[in-house]
Design a protein around this motif. Structure first.
Motif, PDB file in Angstrom:
ATOM      1  N   TRP A  35       0.818  -1.211   0.000  1.00 40.91           N
ATOM      2  CA  TRP A  35       0.000   0.000   0.000  1.00 40.91           C
ATOM      3  C   TRP A  35       0.854   1.264   0.000  1.00 40.91           C
ATOM      4  O   TRP A  35       0.342   2.362  -0.046  1.00 40.91           O
ATOM      5  CB  TRP A  35      -0.999  -0.001   1.165  1.00 40.91           C
ATOM      6  N   GLY A  36       2.195   1.113   0.050  1.00 40.27           N
ATOM      7  CA  GLY A  36       3.096   2.253  -0.103  1.00 40.27           C
ATOM      8  C   GLY A  36       3.668   2.821   1.167  1.00 40.27           C
ATOM      9  O   GLY A  36       4.406   3.798   1.130  1.00 40.27           O
ATOM     10  N   GLY A  37       3.356   2.245   2.305  1.00 40.85           N
ATOM     11  CA  GLY A  37       3.868   2.757   3.570  1.00 40.85           C
ATOM     12  C   GLY A  37       4.447   1.645   4.422  1.00 40.85           C
ATOM     13  O   GLY A  37       4.616   0.508   3.978  1.00 40.85           O
ATOM     14  N   VAL A  38       4.744   2.006   5.664  1.00 45.52           N
ATOM     15  CA  VAL A  38       5.365   1.078   6.598  1.00 45.52           C
ATOM     16  C   VAL A  38       4.537   1.031   7.873  1.00 45.52           C
ATOM     17  O   VAL A  38       4.075   2.067   8.358  1.00 45.52           O
ATOM     18  CB  VAL A  38       6.807   1.520   6.943  1.00 45.52           C
ATOM     19  N   TRP A  52       4.027   4.961   8.729  1.00 44.03           N
ATOM     20  CA  TRP A  52       4.795   5.963   7.990  1.00 44.03           C
ATOM     21  C   TRP A  52       4.275   5.863   6.573  1.00 44.03           C
ATOM     22  O   TRP A  52       4.285   4.783   5.985  1.00 44.03           O
ATOM     23  CB  TRP A  52       6.278   5.610   8.051  1.00 44.03           C
ATOM     24  N   SER A  53       3.763   6.990   6.027  1.00 47.32           N
ATOM     25  CA  SER A  53       3.123   6.886   4.726  1.00 47.32           C
ATOM     26  C   SER A  53       3.224   8.165   3.909  1.00 47.32           C
ATOM     27  O   SER A  53       2.648   9.190   4.277  1.00 47.32           O
ATOM     28  CB  SER A  53       1.649   6.520   4.914  1.00 47.32           C
ATOM     29  N   PRO A  54       3.940   8.119   2.774  1.00 40.62           N
ATOM     30  CA  PRO A  54       3.930   9.252   1.861  1.00 40.62           C
ATOM     31  C   PRO A  54       2.658   9.246   1.010  1.00 40.62           C
ATOM     32  O   PRO A  54       2.176   8.185   0.617  1.00 40.62           O
ATOM     33  CB  PRO A  54       5.172   9.041   0.992  1.00 40.62           C
ATOM     34  N   PHE A  55       2.122  10.419   0.771  1.00 42.59           N
ATOM     35  CA  PHE A  55       0.936  10.605  -0.067  1.00 42.59           C
ATOM     36  C   PHE A  55       1.336  11.436  -1.288  1.00 42.59           C
ATOM     37  O   PHE A  55       2.318  12.167  -1.258  1.00 42.59           O
ATOM     38  CB  PHE A  55      -0.144  11.384   0.698  1.00 42.59           C
ATOM     39  N   ALA A  56       0.550  11.354  -2.340  1.00 40.31           N
ATOM     40  CA  ALA A  56       0.798  12.179  -3.523  1.00 40.31           C
ATOM     41  C   ALA A  56       0.741  13.655  -3.144  1.00 40.31           C
ATOM     42  O   ALA A  56      -0.036  14.054  -2.274  1.00 40.31           O
ATOM     43  CB  ALA A  56      -0.243  11.879  -4.597  1.00 40.31           C
ATOM     44  N   ALA A  57       1.573  14.453  -3.786  1.00 39.39           N
ATOM     45  CA  ALA A  57       1.663  15.881  -3.478  1.00 39.39           C
ATOM     46  C   ALA A  57       0.331  16.597  -3.646  1.00 39.39           C
ATOM     47  O   ALA A  57       0.068  17.595  -2.971  1.00 39.39           O
ATOM     48  CB  ALA A  57       2.727  16.548  -4.350  1.00 39.39           C
ATOM     49  N   ASP A  58      -0.532  16.085  -4.506  1.00 38.63           N
ATOM     50  CA  ASP A  58      -1.816  16.752  -4.748  1.00 38.63           C
ATOM     51  C   ASP A  58      -2.973  16.127  -3.956  1.00 38.63           C
ATOM     52  O   ASP A  58      -4.138  16.408  -4.223  1.00 38.63           O
ATOM     53  CB  ASP A  58      -2.138  16.770  -6.237  1.00 38.63           C
ATOM     54  N   THR A  59      -2.663  15.323  -2.950  1.00 39.94           N
ATOM     55  CA  THR A  59      -3.721  14.706  -2.163  1.00 39.94           C
ATOM     56  C   THR A  59      -4.588  15.766  -1.481  1.00 39.94           C
ATOM     57  O   THR A  59      -4.090  16.835  -1.122  1.00 39.94           O
ATOM     58  CB  THR A  59      -3.160  13.754  -1.089  1.00 39.94           C
ATOM     59  N   THR A  60      -5.847  15.458  -1.345  1.00 37.95           N
ATOM     60  CA  THR A  60      -6.742  16.338  -0.588  1.00 37.95           C
ATOM     61  C   THR A  60      -7.077  15.720   0.769  1.00 37.95           C
ATOM     62  O   THR A  60      -7.911  16.244   1.493  1.00 37.95           O
ATOM     63  CB  THR A  60      -8.042  16.605  -1.379  1.00 37.95           C
ATOM     64  N   TYR A  61      -6.427  14.605   1.096  1.00 33.06           N
ATOM     65  CA  TYR A  61      -6.724  13.897   2.341  1.00 33.06           C
ATOM     66  C   TYR A  61      -6.449  14.752   3.575  1.00 33.06           C
ATOM     67  O   TYR A  61      -7.089  14.575   4.593  1.00 33.06           O
ATOM     68  CB  TYR A  61      -5.924  12.594   2.408  1.00 33.06           C
ATOM     69  N   PHE A  62      -5.496  15.690   3.494  1.00 31.15           N
ATOM     70  CA  PHE A  62      -5.166  16.524   4.647  1.00 31.15           C
ATOM     71  C   PHE A  62      -6.051  17.774   4.723  1.00 31.15           C
ATOM     72  O   PHE A  62      -5.963  18.530   5.675  1.00 31.15           O
ATOM     73  CB  PHE A  62      -3.715  16.974   4.609  1.00 31.15           C
ATOM     74  N   ALA A  63      -6.864  18.019   3.696  1.00 34.93           N
ATOM     75  CA  ALA A  63      -7.717  19.210   3.645  1.00 34.93           C
ATOM     76  C   ALA A  63      -8.692  19.206   4.821  1.00 34.93           C
ATOM     77  O   ALA A  63      -9.099  18.137   5.277  1.00 34.93           O
ATOM     78  CB  ALA A  63      -8.472  19.251   2.319  1.00 34.93           C
ATOM     79  N   PRO A  64      -9.008  20.354   5.325  1.00 34.34           N
ATOM     80  CA  PRO A  64      -8.750  21.679   4.775  1.00 34.34           C
ATOM     81  C   PRO A  64      -7.380  22.255   5.129  1.00 34.34           C
ATOM     82  O   PRO A  64      -7.077  23.383   4.794  1.00 34.34           O
ATOM     83  CB  PRO A  64      -9.868  22.528   5.377  1.00 34.34           C
TER      84      PRO A  64
END
Length: 122
Positions: A35-38, A52-64
């Protein structure tokens, strides 16, 4: 009083999450999962683990939030924490969510960082 019991995860934006995960695997020995993380398993006597998980730079998961990261904290009593936050006037991002991974609640700190509060399943 409900409280944080540990760090549940560090989630952050990356220009190329897969390449970054590969770098961490190659140079620091992280065991990156499909799934891309640890997942770091810790004390078996205490529920939960740390991600520990990198997300795509354009993710909206952290919004707002406009911050490039989000912190996840493990909590011992999410219902109690929710009541404490409401009593203190802290805005939440919706209600508690139940899933197979446990229970979640999202809030923003005064600096605009999104925080995810997580009560692991028993």
């Amino acid at each position: 009083m409900a409280k944080v019991t540990g760090l549940g995860g560090i989630f952050f934006k990356a220009r190329d999450p897969a390449a970054l995960a590969d770098w961490y695997a190659q140079h620091l020995g992280l065991q990156v999962e499909g799934w891309g993380g640890v997942r770091f398993d810790e004390d078996p006597a205490r529920p939960g683990y740390t991600l520990w998980s990198p997300f795509a730079a354009d993710t909206t998961y952290f919004a707002p939030s406009t911050q490039p990261y989000m912190l996840n904290f493990r909590v011992d009593d999410l219902d109690g924490m929710f009541a404490q936050l409401q009593a203190a006037g802290v805005a939440t991002d919706g209600d508690i969510e139940d899933s197979e991974y446990g229970r979640f609640l999202r809030i923003m700190d005064p600096e605009g960082t999104r925080l995810e509060l997580w009560q692991p399943p028993a």
